[in-house]
Enzyme design. Structure first.
Site, mmCIF file in Angstrom:
data_model
loop_
_atom_site.group_PDB
_atom_site.id
_atom_site.type_symbol
_atom_site.label_atom_id
_atom_site.label_comp_id
_atom_site.label_asym_id
_atom_site.label_seq_id
_atom_site.Cartn_x
_atom_site.Cartn_y
_atom_site.Cartn_z
ATOM 1 N N SER A 209 -4.798 -1.322 0.250
ATOM 2 C CA SER A 209 -5.052 -1.986 1.531
ATOM 3 C C SER A 209 -6.242 -2.947 1.401
ATOM 4 O O SER A 209 -6.179 -3.888 0.623
ATOM 5 C CB SER A 209 -5.280 -0.923 2.614
ATOM 6 O OG SER A 209 -5.137 -1.451 3.903
ATOM 7 N N HIS B 57 2.152 3.219 5.350
ATOM 8 C CA HIS B 57 0.918 2.740 4.737
ATOM 9 C C HIS B 57 0.294 3.894 3.958
ATOM 10 O O HIS B 57 -0.638 4.553 4.427
ATOM 11 C CB HIS B 57 -0.025 2.223 5.830
ATOM 12 C CG HIS B 57 -1.145 1.376 5.313
ATOM 13 N ND1 HIS B 57 -0.947 0.175 4.655
ATOM 14 C CD2 HIS B 57 -2.497 1.544 5.356
ATOM 15 C CE1 HIS B 57 -2.110 -0.362 4.336
ATOM 16 N NE2 HIS B 57 -3.061 0.456 4.743
ATOM 17 N N ASP C 131 5.685 0.003 6.237
ATOM 18 C CA ASP C 131 4.240 -0.077 6.441
ATOM 19 C C ASP C 131 3.940 -0.544 7.859
ATOM 20 O O ASP C 131 4.321 -1.638 8.270
ATOM 21 C CB ASP C 131 3.617 -1.041 5.419
ATOM 22 C CG ASP C 131 2.111 -0.888 5.311
ATOM 23 O OD1 ASP C 131 1.446 -0.698 6.346
ATOM 24 O OD2 ASP C 131 1.592 -0.965 4.180
#
Length: 224
Positions: free
Chosen positions: A117, A202, A171
């Site tokens: 991320s 995610h 996600d």
């Protein structure tokens, strides 16, 4: 600049290589450290894992709440999500950490950079801008900051460095399309990038961890 603090997971025996793994927003270096035994690397792999902690900073989209983050996020708009100043400051701090590892005797070409991320944003920012060739990059569930500056700021140093871009098809934080856009931008800029997607949100999943292990072994262990 003060060196980033980090969780240090050393192998049994001599250190031959290193993975610098950057966490996501609100997490810390402790978050990904437990993945090391899950990678099931072969005995005597010699890979040191370094999980740095991002600085604590106010995050605009979270009403200014203070948390660990590699940069501020002022809007959910992906075209303007990453605070460029913060990205560049964190990229410099991670470069300093890599420099320290090199100074401790680990060759740059035996250092692999990974990021999830926000951490992946920093890893992808560094890939075309580092002054030395590294072993590889793993960019997980992430996107690219300032993609419009990629071609003007890139160097050929890591043009052939293997890059693995992974994303979850479900996600809910960083859209699948953003991961694809980062992959396509690197591909069109001539980088040695490969794509893999997983039916997940995610996060990371067991199948993916197996693939990450193979990538790490290919770049750092089997290359011996």
């Amino acid at each position: 600049m003060k060196l980033l603090p980090f969780v240090d997971v050393k192998p049994e025996g001599a250190v031959k290589a290193a993975v610098v793994w950057l966490h996501g927003l609100g997490d810390s270096g402790d978050g990904f450290a437990p993945i090391v035994p899950e990678l099931r690397l072969p005995k005597g792999h010699g890979v040191r894992f370094v999980f740095p902690h991002a600085p604590v900073r106010p995050i605009t989209i979270n009403n200014g709440y203070q948390m660990r983050g590699w940069y501020d996020i002022k809007t959910w708009d992906l075209n303007d999500r990453a605070d460029e100043t913060g990205v560049r400051e964190s990229a410099a701090a991670v470069t300093q950490l890599i420099d320290t590892l090199i100074g401790q005797g680990i060759p740059a070409e035996k250092i692999l950079l990974a990021g999830f991320s926000q951490g992946g944003v920093i890893a992808l920012h560094l890939l075309p801008r580092l002054p030395y060739k590294i072993a590889g990059v793993m960019a997980l569930s992430t996107y690219m900051a300032v993609p419009q500056k990629l071609n003007e700021e890139k160097t050929a140093t890591n043009q052939r460095t293997p890059v693995l871009v992974n994303h979850g098809t479900h996600d809910e934080v960083v859209p699948y399309s953003a991961g694809q856009a980062a992959f396509q931008a690197l591909k069109h800029a001539g980088f040695a990038v490969q794509w893999a997607e997983y039916r997940m949100g995610h996060s990371v999943c067991p199948q993916q961890i197996g693939e990450l292990s193979r990538f790490i072994q290919q770049q750092l262990v089997q290359a011996d």
